[in-house]
Write an enzyme that holds these catalytic residues in place. Structure first.
Site, PDB file in Angstrom:
ATOM      1  N   GLU A 165      -5.648   9.277  21.032  1.00 43.21           N
ATOM      2  CA  GLU A 165      -5.267  10.576  20.312  1.00 43.21           C
ATOM      3  C   GLU A 165      -5.636  11.565  21.684  1.00 43.21           C
ATOM      4  OE1 GLU A 165      -6.467  12.765  16.289  1.00 43.21           O
ATOM      5  OE2 GLU A 165      -8.117  12.230  17.460  1.00 43.21           O
ATOM      6  N   HIS A 181      -8.360 -17.365  20.283  1.00 41.95           N
ATOM      7  CA  HIS A 181      -7.618 -18.371  19.351  1.00 41.95           C
ATOM      8  C   HIS A 181      -6.290 -17.399  18.675  1.00 41.95           C
ATOM      9  CE1 HIS A 181     -10.307 -21.878  20.034  1.00 41.95           C
ATOM     10  NE2 HIS A 181     -11.042 -21.066  20.130  1.00 41.95           N
ATOM     11  N   LYS A 226      -0.188  16.230   9.412  1.00 39.94           N
ATOM     12  CA  LYS A 226      -0.802  16.844   8.093  1.00 39.94           C
ATOM     13  C   LYS A 226      -0.005  17.919   7.324  1.00 39.94           C
ATOM     14  CE  LYS A 226      -5.477  16.577   9.947  1.00 39.94           C
ATOM     15  NZ  LYS A 226      -6.686  17.244  10.587  1.00 39.94           N
TER      16      LYS A 226
END
Length: 528
Positions: free
Chosen positions: A322, A351, A455
């Site tokens: 950000e 793994h 937003k």
């Protein structure tokens, strides 16, 4: 490079902070002296930029805000005596509140003590407290914490279901700077309803952490919530862990917040040194710049070899991405900067995806986080003379070597143990590294226009939903989606309308879709 030369390079580039017991090894980043010298002018500017930031320069021009998270751990640096006093008093209030809750001086109406916490927040208001809780909370904390950090109704239900028998002894932290951010507002409303469902007065359980006079602050004050703590406009969400955002939940869990602040302060002192080679944050920024050619061309893979630090990579995702992920630089030039961050923990990831890291696309550099202390007390032997901690250390060293042998670069950060001081120091180290790197690549690390754009786009969708439902409720006959879009005055948003209708239909929200669901143009829609 032969073993002797590598050993010499390791010694030349090893950073050690005696007070914190922290090591930083950038020797397996393949920069040379010429590259380092070429960056010195940029670093001189970066050090000057950070000094101005700490003095109170406006660093977030979009919102005309200072950026002062450094003052939280050293209030004497704040630009005014009033700010210094406010920081000191807030910390004292947090500690006093936590003590009263833990001793039962502050308790719920139907129980002698609070037993649990629901922390409602989003972004840095959730990621920082989650990381610190996982890293530092005692095995049997005075209050056990639970997080609502999304607008997912099923996720909220899950938290509330787990707490259904303890809701009457559960404290609720609502964390939102503005009080209007959708996700924490949604969480608050859903939780408030759950308390009402058990005939519990929410105000006797609620704490607001928000800006003074925000919508949330006004609600908390009007309803008489248990406590209100301030969020400062000069502290961004991703750097808010040392503010009330992080300190309130940490203190309630019995975490030594003073030690966390002390560790951050000590690291801040170390990362103010205007000398690239003797400043650990500068060494990180140097390494990041080298790895991605100053363009973020390689991802940062974070591998902490300690279970308690497994959320560190998630915390760093927000802090780094950000802060650095910007379309334009400070001159308004389109640059598309950023560094992608991912990771989980060692040795699990050996793994999972180390196979690709060693032999696949070389589009990353690794950051190993090593903890010297295995655990408290002696360790049983797994094999003669070998403990589980020896295996874990071997896995880290082996993976680092295997990557280097195949021309994959890495950084190693080593701390003596996971405790409040070292966690505070890690947070401060990466905060400063992000600030320095941002200066190197000429972007503003302290605003987030892309987040705000998302937003705003979400608000447009919700407004469109209201318009579509209004049209449907007035219509007497079924409509095609195209006709509905025309009547709503949104023929250019037909795809969004289809997705809105599909969602409402799936949740039995007054919308009926008829036709072939796999062929949107065949559907008709009506109000139920």
């Amino acid at each position: 490079m032969d073993a002797r030369a590598l050993w010499q390079r390791y010694q030349n580039w090893l950073y050690f902070h005696e007070g914190l017991g922290l090591y930083l090894d950038v020797s397996r980043m393949r920069f040379d002296d010429t590259f380092v010298e070429s960056l010195r002018p940029k670093f001189d500017k970066a050090f000057a930029d950070m000094a101005e930031l700490e003095k109170g320069a406006i660093a977030n021009p979009d919102e005309n805000r200072m950026v002062g998270h450094y003052w939280l751990r050293n209030p004497d640096l704040a630009p005014t005596p009033e700010l210094t006093q406010e920081i000191v008093q807030t910390l004292e209030q947090i500690e006093a509140f936590a003590e009263k809750v833990q001793t039962g001086a502050i308790h719920p109406p139907r129980a002698s003590r609070f037993t649990d916490i629901i922390s409602i927040g989003i972004g840095g208001s959730a990621l920082g407290p989650q990381f610190v809780a996982e890293a530092l909370a005692p095995d049997f904390p005075p209050l056990k914490i639970h997080f609502i950090d999304n607008a997912d109704p099923a996720g909220i239900d899950r938290v509330l279901t787990h707490l259904r028998n303890n809701l009457s002894s559960t404290l609720v932290l609502v964390i939102s700077k503005s009080g209007g951010t959708p996700e924490p507002r949604i969480g608050m409303i859903e939780v408030k309803k759950a308390y009402a469902g058990q005939n519990l007065d929410f105000s006797h359980y609620a704490v607001a952490i928000t800006s003074v006079d925000s919508n949330l602050d006004k609600i908390a004050k009007a309803e008489g919530w248990l406590a209100r703590f301030p969020m400062y406009d000069w502290v961004g969400g991703r750097t808010s862990e040392m503010s009330a955002v992080g300190l309130v939940p940490a203190a309630l869990q019995g975490i030594d917040v003073r030690a966390m602040l002390d560790g951050a302060k000590e690291m801040d002192d170390a990362t103010r040194i205007p000398d690239m080679k003797n400043n650990p944050a500068a060494l990180l920024a140097l390494s990041w710049y080298f790895a991605g050619n100053g363009r973020g061309e390689k991802d940062m893979v974070v591998l902490p070899y300690k279970d308690s630090l497994f959320l560190f990579s998630r915390y760093l995702q927000q802090l780094v991405m950000e802060s650095l992920g910007k379309e334009k630089d400070l001159d308004g030039k389109v640059v598309h900067q950023g560094i992608a961050v991912y990771g989980n923990k060692g040795s699990t990831d050996q793994h999972a995806y180390v196979q690709q890291l060693r032999e696949g696309v070389a589009n990353f550099f690794a950051t190993f986080v090593e903890v010297l202390e295995d655990h408290k007390g002696p360790s049983p032997e797994i094999d003669p003379g070998v403990t589980s901690g020896d295996y874990l250390s071997g896995f880290l060293q082996g993976t680092r070597q295997a990557l280097f042998e195949n021309h994959r670069d890495s950084i190693t950060v080593t701390i003596p143990q996971v405790n409040p001081r070292t966690v505070g120091a890690l947070i401060a180290l990466y905060e400063r590294a992000v600030g320095l790197y941002a200066s190197l690549v000429n972007v503003n690390a302290y605003h987030q226009p892309g987040v705000e754009a998302g937003k705003k786009a979400a608000a447009v969708i919700l407004d469109l939903q209201t318009r579509v439902v209004t049209v449907l409720q007035k219509e007497k006959t079924a409509l095609s989606i195209a006709d509905l879009a025309d009547k709503a005055g949104a023929s250019d948003q037909i795809e969004a309308i289809y997705k809105i209708l599909r969602h409402l239909h799936a949740n039995q929200r007054g919308v009926v879709l008829q036709g072939d669901l796999g062929q949107p143009s065949s559907l008709t829609v009506s109000a139920s």
